[in-house]
Write a protein that holds these residues in place. Structure first.
Motif, PDB file in Angstrom:
ATOM      1  N   LYS A 327       0.848  -1.185   0.000  1.00  0.00           N
ATOM      2  CA  LYS A 327       0.000   0.000   0.000  1.00  0.00           C
ATOM      3  C   LYS A 327       0.881   1.232   0.000  1.00  0.00           C
ATOM      4  N   SER A 328       0.337   2.387  -0.453  1.00  0.00           N
ATOM      5  CA  SER A 328       1.058   3.653  -0.346  1.00  0.00           C
ATOM      6  C   SER A 328       0.060   4.766  -0.056  1.00  0.00           C
ATOM      7  N   PHE A 329       0.535   5.800   0.639  1.00  0.00           N
ATOM      8  CA  PHE A 329      -0.321   6.912   1.042  1.00  0.00           C
ATOM      9  C   PHE A 329       0.429   8.220   0.834  1.00  0.00           C
ATOM     10  N   LEU A 336       0.206   5.367   8.884  1.00  0.00           N
ATOM     11  CA  LEU A 336       0.355   4.763  10.201  1.00  0.00           C
ATOM     12  C   LEU A 336      -0.967   4.191  10.703  1.00  0.00           C
ATOM     13  N   THR A 337      -2.067   4.849  10.367  1.00  0.00           N
ATOM     14  CA  THR A 337      -3.375   4.313  10.739  1.00  0.00           C
ATOM     15  C   THR A 337      -3.613   2.974  10.069  1.00  0.00           C
ATOM     16  N   PHE A 338      -3.258   2.877   8.790  1.00  0.00           N
ATOM     17  CA  PHE A 338      -3.389   1.607   8.078  1.00  0.00           C
ATOM     18  C   PHE A 338      -2.507   0.544   8.713  1.00  0.00           C
ATOM     19  N   ALA A 339      -1.268   0.908   9.061  1.00  0.00           N
ATOM     20  CA  ALA A 339      -0.331  -0.055   9.660  1.00  0.00           C
ATOM     21  C   ALA A 339      -0.856  -0.580  10.982  1.00  0.00           C
ATOM     22  N   GLU A 340      -1.447   0.299  11.792  1.00  0.00           N
ATOM     23  CA  GLU A 340      -1.932  -0.110  13.110  1.00  0.00           C
ATOM     24  C   GLU A 340      -3.102  -1.084  13.021  1.00  0.00           C
ATOM     25  N   THR A 341      -3.938  -0.917  11.996  1.00  0.00           N
ATOM     26  CA  THR A 341      -5.133  -1.752  11.877  1.00  0.00           C
ATOM     27  C   THR A 341      -4.913  -2.983  11.020  1.00  0.00           C
ATOM     28  N   SER A 342      -3.738  -3.109  10.410  1.00  0.00           N
ATOM     29  CA  SER A 342      -3.463  -4.253   9.552  1.00  0.00           C
ATOM     30  C   SER A 342      -3.274  -5.519  10.381  1.00  0.00           C
ATOM     31  N   SER A 343      -3.758  -6.635   9.864  1.00  0.00           N
ATOM     32  CA  SER A 343      -3.543  -7.923  10.534  1.00  0.00           C
ATOM     33  C   SER A 343      -2.147  -8.465  10.259  1.00  0.00           C
ATOM     34  N   TYR A 349       7.627   3.262   5.165  1.00  0.00           N
ATOM     35  CA  TYR A 349       8.810   3.977   4.711  1.00  0.00           C
ATOM     36  C   TYR A 349       8.420   5.306   4.063  1.00  0.00           C
ATOM     37  N   LEU A 350       9.189   6.348   4.366  1.00  0.00           N
ATOM     38  CA  LEU A 350       9.104   7.589   3.619  1.00  0.00           C
ATOM     39  C   LEU A 350       9.818   7.386   2.290  1.00  0.00           C
ATOM     40  N   ALA A 351       9.181   7.775   1.191  1.00  0.00           N
ATOM     41  CA  ALA A 351       9.767   7.620  -0.138  1.00  0.00           C
ATOM     42  C   ALA A 351      10.241   8.967  -0.683  1.00  0.00           C
ATOM     43  N   THR A 352      11.047   8.939  -1.728  1.00  0.00           N
ATOM     44  CA  THR A 352      11.623  10.169  -2.285  1.00  0.00           C
ATOM     45  C   THR A 352      10.581  11.075  -2.918  1.00  0.00           C
ATOM     46  N   ASN A 353       9.393  10.543  -3.243  1.00  0.00           N
ATOM     47  CA  ASN A 353       8.327  11.374  -3.814  1.00  0.00           C
ATOM     48  C   ASN A 353       7.419  11.965  -2.738  1.00  0.00           C
ATOM     49  N   ALA A 354       7.851  11.831  -1.446  1.00  0.00           N
ATOM     50  CA  ALA A 354       7.123  12.353  -0.285  1.00  0.00           C
ATOM     51  C   ALA A 354       5.875  11.539   0.050  1.00  0.00           C
ATOM     52  N   TRP A 355       5.670  10.379  -0.587  1.00  0.00           N
ATOM     53  CA  TRP A 355       4.617   9.455  -0.205  1.00  0.00           C
ATOM     54  C   TRP A 355       5.181   8.487   0.829  1.00  0.00           C
ATOM     55  N   TYR A 356       4.280   7.622   1.339  1.00  0.00           N
ATOM     56  CA  TYR A 356       4.676   6.646   2.355  1.00  0.00           C
ATOM     57  C   TYR A 356       4.283   5.253   1.893  1.00  0.00           C
TER      58      TYR A 356
END
Length: 401
Positions: A327-329, A336-343, A349-356
């Motif tokens: 996934k990317s955001f 981080l919300t997605f990461a916390e709720t993921s099973s 990771y922070l990416a060079t295009n400023a996405w995560y």
């Protein structure tokens, strides 16, 4: 065929499939330590008919933060179901040698957000297959293969090394291999060593306070504080306050899926090539513009896209490893919300295009990454557009240890 069936059954590595069990065996006993830590003791054998709704209710009504076990195993599928429930509720799992968590119970234990176990308290062995005479050899092989894949996926979700199954093959189903501390750390069965917490000296009583008799605690759980919130929660609270900074890219190496990549005369994919560089070629990064690096190799200067360069100053993992991105955001808080709720056990990771980018926990050799991708997609455990990547654009891991 019988030989093949036996090998496949043994590859499950722990517990029993529990085919044909028709009654609930688990009991859930809530309790509170003298220090005010609320916990649930799960006791008995796992069967497919166990009612886990009662477990959830007791966790809520008693505000429990920890689960411990007294179980010799049972149904593998039910143990994994409880483990996933434990993970979704954000509970820790603790295990002591005064009680037992063996066979399929070890899978339920793996569900803890934080996991602590004393040496010799977690047991594994070869599995057995009940009522196999009711199935044809082909049906039995199919069921064993399917469950083996499910166990491997589950262990990966929980951050446990699936190679633990290999160790269990050395011990027959009527025997138990209790794991040492180093083995539990090696296979990531435990996530933390809380020995120092357990033996920390108590605060001295205020002057003039008369000593009070303290009754013998019902379990070793009194030595441990309530489980803290997941680290990602702490990061998420700070995500609104500012974004992580990007380190300056200064040196790197060529890294491209095709084994080589072009150096361009301008920051444009359609520009002419200065030359073709093999993977591993070292380079100096002179500048960064519109996701293109201005680079120098020897006396030659040109441009290479971010996706073609492994930057030494970034935290993208070992040079020859891959990530599985799911996934990317475009902002840190949503990632981080997605990461916390993921099973699943994931990193952000922070990416060079400023996405995560949200990835499966850790990095993998190429063949292992592709196999995990295939299995998890086949079981619809990850989005269909998930992919294996070199992660050259991953700058810094911001979550989640």
């Amino acid at each position: 065929m019988r030989t093949i069936l036996r090998i496949l059954v043994l590859c499950l590595g722990m517990g029993t499939l529990g085919v044909g069990q028709a009654h609930a065996d688990l009991t859930y006993a809530p309790d509170t330590t003298p220090d005010g830590v609320s916990f649930i003791l799960v006791k008995g054998s796992f069967s497919y008919n166990d009612e886990l709704g009662e477990f959830s209710r007791l966790v809520r009504t008693h505000n429990a933060s920890i689960v411990t076990f007294d179980s010799v195993g049972g149904n593998v599928a039910k143990a994994m179901e409880l483990g996933r429930l434990i993970r979704s509720l954000g509970l820790a799992t603790f295990q002591f040698r005064t009680q037992e968590c063996a066979s399929a119970c070890s899978l339920a234990f793996m569900g803890g957000v934080f996991r602590y176990a004393e040496a010799g308290s977690i047991g594994v062995h070869k599995s057995s297959f009940r009522n196999s005479n009711l199935l044809s050899a082909e049906e039995a092989v199919s069921q064993v293969q399917e469950l083996t894949a499910e166990v491997m996926i589950y262990m990966s979700e929980m951050g446990v090394d699936p190679s633990l199954l290999k160790l269990s093959l050395k011990y027959d189903s009527d025997d138990i291999r209790y794991l040492s501390r180093s083995e539990m750390e090696q296979y990531r069965v435990v996530t933390t060593d809380m020995t120092e917490v357990a033996h920390a000296p108590a605060e001295p009583a205020p002057a003039g306070t008369a000593p009070q008799a303290v009754p013998e605690p019902p379990s070793r759980l009194q030595a441990f504080p309530p489980a803290p919130p997941p680290p990602s929660s702490q990061i998420a609270r700070g995500a609104r306050e500012g974004q992580p900074t990007t380190p300056v890219a200064r040196t790197g190496r060529v890294r491209h899926p095709k084994g080589r990549a072009p150096m361009k005369v301008a920051a444009d994919g359609k520009a002419a090539d200065v030359g073709i560089l093999r993977n591993g070629t070292p380079l100096t990064i002179l500048g960064d513009r519109d996701r293109w690096y201005r680079v120098r190799v020897g006396n030659i200067t040109g441009y290479m896209h971010h996706t073609w360069v492994y930057v030494d100053q970034f935290e993208s993992g070992p040079f020859d490893h891959r990530h599985v991105q799911i996934k990317s955001f475009d902002n840190l808080y949503d990632a981080l919300t997605f990461a916390e709720t993921s099973s699943l056990q994931v990193d952000v990771y922070l990416a060079t295009n400023a996405w995560y980018a949200v990835t499966l926990r850790g990095t993998f050799e190429e063949s292992r990454a592709k196999e995990l991708l295939r299995i998890l997609k086949g079981n619809k455990a990850i989005p269909s557009d998930s992919f294996v990547t070199y992660s050259n654009t991953y700058v810094r891991k911001v979550c989640c240890n």
